[in-house]
Design a protein around this motif. Structure first.
Motif, short mmCIF file in Angstrom:
data_model
loop_
_atom_site.label_atom_id
_atom_site.label_comp_id
_atom_site.label_asym_id
_atom_site.label_seq_id
_atom_site.Cartn_x
_atom_site.Cartn_y
_atom_site.Cartn_z
N ASN A 66 12.24 9.24 -3.66
CA ASN A 66 11.82 8.11 -4.48
C ASN A 66 11.56 6.86 -3.65
O ASN A 66 10.71 6.04 -4.03
CB ASN A 66 12.82 7.86 -5.59
CG ASN A 66 12.77 8.95 -6.62
OD1 ASN A 66 11.70 9.30 -7.11
ND2 ASN A 66 13.90 9.54 -6.95
N SER A 67 12.21 6.70 -2.52
CA SER A 67 11.91 5.58 -1.63
C SER A 67 10.49 5.70 -1.09
O SER A 67 9.70 4.75 -1.13
CB SER A 67 12.89 5.53 -0.46
OG SER A 67 14.17 5.24 -0.91
N ILE A 68 10.17 6.87 -0.57
CA ILE A 68 8.84 7.09 0.01
C ILE A 68 7.76 7.01 -1.07
O ILE A 68 6.72 6.38 -0.87
CB ILE A 68 8.79 8.44 0.74
CG1 ILE A 68 9.72 8.40 1.95
CG2 ILE A 68 7.36 8.79 1.17
CD1 ILE A 68 10.00 9.76 2.58
N THR A 69 8.02 7.62 -2.22
CA THR A 69 7.03 7.60 -3.30
C THR A 69 6.87 6.19 -3.87
O THR A 69 5.76 5.79 -4.22
CB THR A 69 7.41 8.61 -4.40
OG1 THR A 69 7.58 9.90 -3.79
CG2 THR A 69 6.34 8.70 -5.44
N ALA A 70 7.94 5.42 -3.97
CA ALA A 70 7.84 4.04 -4.45
C ALA A 70 6.97 3.21 -3.51
O ALA A 70 6.09 2.46 -3.96
CB ALA A 70 9.22 3.41 -4.60
N ILE A 71 7.19 3.33 -2.23
CA ILE A 71 6.38 2.60 -1.26
C ILE A 71 4.93 3.03 -1.34
O ILE A 71 4.02 2.20 -1.35
CB ILE A 71 6.95 2.79 0.17
CG1 ILE A 71 8.30 2.10 0.30
CG2 ILE A 71 5.97 2.27 1.22
CD1 ILE A 71 9.09 2.50 1.53
N SER A 72 4.71 4.34 -1.45
CA SER A 72 3.34 4.86 -1.52
C SER A 72 2.63 4.40 -2.79
O SER A 72 1.46 3.99 -2.74
CB SER A 72 3.36 6.38 -1.48
OG SER A 72 3.91 6.84 -0.28
N SER A 73 3.31 4.47 -3.92
CA SER A 73 2.67 4.05 -5.16
C SER A 73 2.44 2.55 -5.20
O SER A 73 1.41 2.08 -5.71
CB SER A 73 3.46 4.52 -6.38
OG SER A 73 4.75 3.97 -6.40
N LEU A 74 3.35 1.77 -4.65
CA LEU A 74 3.14 0.32 -4.56
C LEU A 74 1.93 0.03 -3.67
O LEU A 74 1.11 -0.84 -3.98
CB LEU A 74 4.38 -0.38 -4.02
CG LEU A 74 4.27 -1.90 -3.86
CD1 LEU A 74 3.98 -2.56 -5.20
CD2 LEU A 74 5.53 -2.46 -3.23
N PHE A 75 1.80 0.77 -2.59
CA PHE A 75 0.65 0.63 -1.71
C PHE A 75 -0.66 0.89 -2.47
O PHE A 75 -1.64 0.16 -2.33
CB PHE A 75 0.79 1.58 -0.52
CG PHE A 75 -0.28 1.47 0.51
CD1 PHE A 75 -0.38 0.36 1.33
CD2 PHE A 75 -1.20 2.49 0.67
CE1 PHE A 75 -1.37 0.26 2.29
CE2 PHE A 75 -2.21 2.41 1.63
CZ PHE A 75 -2.29 1.28 2.44
N LEU A 76 -0.67 1.92 -3.32
CA LEU A 76 -1.87 2.22 -4.11
C LEU A 76 -2.16 1.12 -5.13
O LEU A 76 -3.32 0.76 -5.34
CB LEU A 76 -1.73 3.57 -4.80
CG LEU A 76 -1.85 4.79 -3.90
CD1 LEU A 76 -1.53 6.06 -4.67
CD2 LEU A 76 -3.24 4.88 -3.28
N VAL A 77 -1.12 0.57 -5.74
CA VAL A 77 -1.32 -0.54 -6.68
C VAL A 77 -1.92 -1.74 -5.96
O VAL A 77 -2.87 -2.36 -6.44
CB VAL A 77 0.01 -0.92 -7.38
CG1 VAL A 77 -0.11 -2.25 -8.13
CG2 VAL A 77 0.46 0.19 -8.33
N ILE A 78 -1.39 -2.05 -4.80
CA ILE A 78 -1.90 -3.19 -4.01
C ILE A 78 -3.35 -2.94 -3.61
O ILE A 78 -4.20 -3.83 -3.73
CB ILE A 78 -1.01 -3.45 -2.78
CG1 ILE A 78 0.34 -3.99 -3.24
CG2 ILE A 78 -1.69 -4.39 -1.79
CD1 ILE A 78 1.41 -4.02 -2.15
#
Length: 84
Positions: A66-78
């Motif tokens: 969930n740490s890696i996926t949270a960072i990845s999904s936040l990156f996609l939102v940005i």
């Protein structure tokens, strides 16, 4: 580390790895037209909640995935916001 912890780590690796090609493709092409801002924003919030739950349980697989996926999904939102 018990059998179920290993199962959790394998599951965390597979589900996180399956998400990363979308991140790399979006970063490379800067094309976010196929991404839903609403979906990725709610997905990010859900992942952060799973991360908090994983931290509460002290579950390494949940924390890592969930740490890696949270960072990845936040990156996609940005990127969605940046490259409208």
């Amino acid at each position: 580390m018990d059998f179920y912890e290993v199962i959790g780590l394998v599951a965390a690796f597979i589900t996180t790895a399956s998400f990363l090609p979308q991140v790399f493709k979006t970063y490379k092409t800067k094309d976010t037209s196929g991404l839903s801002l609403t979906m990725y924003t709610t997905f990010f919030v859900g992942i952060v909640l799973w991360l908090i739950y994983g931290i509460h349980l002290k579950s390494l697989p949940m924390i890592l995935a969930n740490s890696i996926t949270a960072i990845s999904s936040l990156f996609l939102v940005i990127m969605k916001l940046k490259y409208k």
